[in-house]
Enzyme design. Structure first.
Site, PDB file in Angstrom:
ATOM      1  N   GLY A  24       2.521  -3.661   5.101  1.00 48.06           N
ATOM      2  CA  GLY A  24       2.811  -5.081   4.993  1.00 48.06           C
ATOM      3  C   GLY A  24       1.948  -5.947   5.879  1.00 48.06           C
ATOM      4  O   GLY A  24       1.277  -6.878   5.413  1.00 48.06           O
ATOM      5  N   ASP A  65      -5.357   0.367   8.604  1.00 44.32           N
ATOM      6  CA  ASP A  65      -5.071   0.169   7.187  1.00 44.32           C
ATOM      7  C   ASP A  65      -5.632  -1.139   6.634  1.00 44.32           C
ATOM      8  O   ASP A  65      -5.602  -1.356   5.415  1.00 44.32           O
ATOM      9  CB  ASP A  65      -3.548   0.177   6.939  1.00 44.32           C
ATOM     10  CG  ASP A  65      -2.960   1.579   6.958  1.00 44.32           C
ATOM     11  OD1 ASP A  65      -3.736   2.549   6.890  1.00 44.32           O
ATOM     12  OD2 ASP A  65      -1.725   1.698   7.035  1.00 44.32           O
ATOM     13  N   LYS A 107       0.838  -1.189   0.000  1.00 51.11           N
ATOM     14  CA  LYS A 107       0.000   0.000   0.000  1.00 51.11           C
ATOM     15  C   LYS A 107       0.878   1.246   0.000  1.00 51.11           C
ATOM     16  O   LYS A 107       1.882   1.313   0.702  1.00 51.11           O
ATOM     17  CB  LYS A 107      -0.887  -0.023   1.251  1.00 51.11           C
ATOM     18  CG  LYS A 107      -1.688   1.232   1.549  1.00 51.11           C
ATOM     19  CD  LYS A 107      -1.068   2.216   2.512  1.00 51.11           C
ATOM     20  CE  LYS A 107      -0.351   1.706   3.715  1.00 51.11           C
ATOM     21  NZ  LYS A 107       0.282   2.808   4.527  1.00 51.11           N
ATOM     22  N   PRO A 140       9.479  -5.148   3.514  1.00 51.58           N
ATOM     23  CA  PRO A 140      10.151  -4.839   4.782  1.00 51.58           C
ATOM     24  C   PRO A 140       9.134  -4.646   5.906  1.00 51.58           C
ATOM     25  O   PRO A 140       7.998  -4.216   5.673  1.00 51.58           O
ATOM     26  CB  PRO A 140      10.893  -3.527   4.480  1.00 51.58           C
ATOM     27  CG  PRO A 140      10.995  -3.460   3.000  1.00 51.58           C
ATOM     28  CD  PRO A 140       9.782  -4.163   2.465  1.00 51.58           C
TER      29      PRO A 140
END
Length: 268
Positions: free
Chosen positions: A100, A135, A9, A93
């Protein structure tokens, strides 16, 4: 087995408008996704398990509980079902501002929904996503959208699919809570319709946490054809959008010399 992609994202713009009484911040942000990310594989099993592989898998190897396992637990509590064997192939990462963990949780929910024949737009599924993190709802939606509130109030908008993008992370993990804590509290105005005219209000506080972010942004802004260079989320991953794939490729070669993690991709 169900296989779901968990694309990274980006916050093409992120305006922090105010601190809220509940400890969160009032946001206006433009979310987008790229054609690169993690992969989640889910299959029914007699006993629950989570295997984490991939280039960044070791960073999560000591976690007994994470957003993926929480997503599976919340799904089972709401919709029923048994146990699952889950593999998370980690290419993004950790603690890097590109969603993530949120993307992984959303991919887990999509996989479980497909296993059980539940519509991906089921409001209950989005309720689980919202409870997991700010998110996760947009990662479940998986398309360009404006986010308000904590970022969970979503308005899908037209994107720019195919736009060449370069992601760069200097190898530092940045605490989202610490970056928000260092935000100066100044409301610099609402989000407009053009991300090029927007900003990321968390860049300045993130740079105080990890000064190397300023170096990344400076190098990206100097690349030929970079029409937008910005930090994503609370950092430390930064990105640039380019006019052409050739210009993005040249920038990618230039950034490799730094030794930082980088990936050439496109907007979805």
């Amino acid at each position: 087995m169900i296989v779901e992609e968990a694309p990274a994202k980006l916050n093409l713009a992120l305006h922090v408008r105010a601190r809220r009484a509940d400890g969160y911040h009032e946001l206006e942000t433009l979310f987008a996704f790229v054609d690169f990310g993690d992969t989640v594989r889910v299959a029914p099993a007699a006993q629950a398990s989570l295997i984490i592989t991939g280039p960044f898998g070791a960073a999560l190897s000591d976690e007994g509980d994470n957003l993926v396992t929480r997503a599976a637990t919340r799904f089972r509590e709401r919709f029923g079902g048994g146990e699952y064997a889950i593999e998370l192939e980690k290419h993004l990462p950790v603690a890097s501002g590109i969603g993530g963990g949120s993307a992984d949780a959303a991919a887990t929910l999509r996989a479980l929904a497909r296993l059980h024949g539940i519509a991906l737009d089921d409001p209950a599924l989005f309720g689980i996503a919202d409870a997991l993190g700010s998110d996760v709802p947009v990662c479940l939606l998986g398309r360009t959208a404006i986010g308000r509130g904590r970022g969970e109030q979503l308005e899908p908008v037209p994107g720019r699919p195919g736009t060449p993008a370069l992601l760069v992370n200097p190898g530092v993990a940045v605490s989202t809570a610490e970056v928000f804590r260092r935000w100066d509290g100044v409301d610099r105005g609402e989000l407009g319709s053009n991300p090029l005219e927007g900003r990321n209000d968390l860049e300045a506080p993130a740079i105080t946490v990890a000064p190397v972010i300023a170096e990344v942004l400076h190098i990206l802004s100097e690349q030929c054809g970079a029409m937008l260079s910005r930090m994503s989320g609370s950092g430390a991953t930064c990105f640039a959008l380019f006019d052409t794939e050739v210009e993005r490729g040249a920038a990618h070669i230039a950034l490799r010399r730094t030794g930082w993690w980088s990936v050439a991709t496109t907007l979805r």
